[in-house]
Design an enzyme around this catalytic site. Structure first.
Site, mmCIF file in Angstrom:
data_model
loop_
_atom_site.group_PDB
_atom_site.id
_atom_site.type_symbol
_atom_site.label_atom_id
_atom_site.label_comp_id
_atom_site.label_asym_id
_atom_site.label_seq_id
_atom_site.Cartn_x
_atom_site.Cartn_y
_atom_site.Cartn_z
ATOM 1 N N ARG A 106 0.850 -1.188 0.000
ATOM 2 C CA ARG A 106 0.000 0.000 0.000
ATOM 3 C C ARG A 106 0.886 1.238 0.000
ATOM 4 O O ARG A 106 1.879 1.302 0.723
ATOM 5 C CB ARG A 106 -0.922 0.028 1.223
ATOM 6 C CG ARG A 106 -2.123 -0.916 1.121
ATOM 7 C CD ARG A 106 -3.106 -0.445 0.059
ATOM 8 N NE ARG A 106 -4.280 -1.282 -0.036
ATOM 9 C CZ ARG A 106 -4.418 -2.280 -0.902
ATOM 10 N NH1 ARG A 106 -3.424 -2.598 -1.716
ATOM 11 N NH2 ARG A 106 -5.549 -2.966 -0.943
ATOM 12 N N GLU B 205 -2.669 7.778 -4.910
ATOM 13 C CA GLU B 205 -2.944 7.282 -6.272
ATOM 14 C C GLU B 205 -4.316 7.795 -6.732
ATOM 15 O O GLU B 205 -5.252 7.851 -5.939
ATOM 16 C CB GLU B 205 -2.967 5.748 -6.281
ATOM 17 C CG GLU B 205 -1.635 5.101 -5.998
ATOM 18 C CD GLU B 205 -1.718 3.576 -5.961
ATOM 19 O OE1 GLU B 205 -2.766 3.024 -6.377
ATOM 20 O OE2 GLU B 205 -0.762 2.935 -5.508
ATOM 21 N N HIS C 41 0.694 0.265 -9.806
ATOM 22 C CA HIS C 41 -0.055 -0.606 -8.898
ATOM 23 C C HIS C 41 -0.593 -1.835 -9.634
ATOM 24 O O HIS C 41 -1.790 -2.138 -9.586
ATOM 25 C CB HIS C 41 -1.202 0.158 -8.236
ATOM 26 C CG HIS C 41 -1.647 -0.455 -6.931
ATOM 27 N ND1 HIS C 41 -2.203 0.293 -5.918
ATOM 28 C CD2 HIS C 41 -1.629 -1.730 -6.481
ATOM 29 C CE1 HIS C 41 -2.517 -0.499 -4.902
ATOM 30 N NE2 HIS C 41 -2.184 -1.746 -5.232
#
Length: 342
Positions: free
Chosen positions: A174, A203, A220
């Site tokens: 994360r 993000e 990601h």
């Protein structure tokens, strides 16, 4: 959402009071390992049950880490064998990464306080030991905002100070586990030797300074193999089936696309073992391709995730080996590759 009895989501769908209050939703299945997008306290109060998909993309992340380590070591002209890697968070992902790193001849240090409390400290080390000894530190923890196992900004200014080995740090869990400003300053000051980032704070509005200074930066997608997505989907469908009694508790997705070239031809000759292992891994996934796409246009972060290309994991590939030692072939098998010859 208002008229739905169940939701199947991924991490970009917030499951909160704002979105769920007054709806018919009784069950939420997220096709992901992480569940910090689900307001679990609200769901409990509202009588909404939920399920995540533990381990669904663990092998996909392991593949990503393997590609990252080989690409980084080749760029730096370093041998992975003999290097020390600290793995912070030893769940399904961290455990697979640990196994692969052991196969590669790396010394592996494991840090997982919840597991250490539950299972005993044997086999685990402190975070301080990892800070002191690791050449590479990779993080595979959930995002906990508070409590004894808080991971929010775990990689802070304090964590990054006076690291003896100036390690490479990797984030595939994360973004908020890293304090972006502290990491950027540590990189600028030479306190760390490099970083590989797949997860970012804020993000998709990522810190472009971090992207510019990272060894590799990706949008990601570490867990975005087709296998990982299929596993997450299967887990979600089965969870909903169990909850509603639909009778499809063993459902499996059909027609997952095979790789375009499933056979990897490897000729040993004068190649060393690391070069052979790297060739096999990078034939399945090249991190530098995703790095290039993100650097070309960081504003396409979400589009790059949504339109992600086909990626299959190691066990979808076969090695056609010529002149490769039995020891190296055994390592390839242990990593998940099939064999078609010697």
């Amino acid at each position: 959402v208002k008229d739905a009895d169940a939701l199947i989501t991924r991490t970009r769908t917030p499951c909160s009071k704002e979105n769920l209050e007054g709806s018919r939703v009784k069950f939420i299945a997220t096709a992901t390992i992480g569940f910090d997008h689900i307001d679990v306290n609200f769901c409990e109060a509202a009588g909404i049950q939920w399920a995540n998909a533990p381990g669904c993309n663990a092998e996909s992340v392991n593949q990503y880490i393997s590609s990252a380590l080989f690409s980084w070591s080749m760029r730096k002209n370093l041998a992975l064998s003999g290097k020390t890697i600290g793995i912070v968070g030893v769940g399904q992902v961290g455990s697979r990464v640990a196994k692969t790193c052991e196969i590669l001849g790396m010394r592996v240090l494991l840090n997982d306080p919840p597991r250490a409390r539950a299972e005993g400290s044997s086999g685990f080390v402190s975070l301080e030991s990892i800070r002191e000894q690791a050449d590479v530190i990779t993080f595979h923890v959930p995002l906990n905002m508070e409590g004894v196992d808080r991971t929010y900004h775990m990689v802070s200014r304090e964590f990054l100070q006076n690291l003896p080995k100036k390690p490479l740090i990797i984030n595939t869990c994360r973004g908020e586990v890293f304090d972006s400003e502290a990491v950027y300053k540590a990189m600028e000051a030479g306190a760390i030797s490099g970083m590989i980032l797949d997860c970012w704070e804020n993000e998709p509005d990522i810190d472009l300074r971090l992207l510019e200074t990272a060894d590799y930066g990706t949008p990601h997608i570490a867990g975005y193999s087709k296998d990982g997505k299929a596993n997450g989907t299967a887990s979600s469908v089965r969870a909903i089936s169990r909850f509603f009694g639909l009778g499809i508790d063993a459902w499996e997705p059909n027609g997952v696309e095979p790789p375009a070239n499933p056979c990897i031809d490897i000729r040993g000759g004068e190649r060393g073992e690391q070069e052979i292992l790297a060739k096999a891994v990078l034939a399945t996934y090249e991190i530098k391709n995703d790095d290039r796409l993100l650097r070309n246009d960081p504003q396409l972060f979400e589009q790059l995730r949504g339109d992600y290309a086909l990626r299959r994991e190691f066990d979808s590939y076969w090695i056609m080996a010529h002149g490769v030692s039995g020891t190296t072939l055994a390592k390839l098998r242990a990593m998940g590759f099939g064999m078609k010859g010697k």
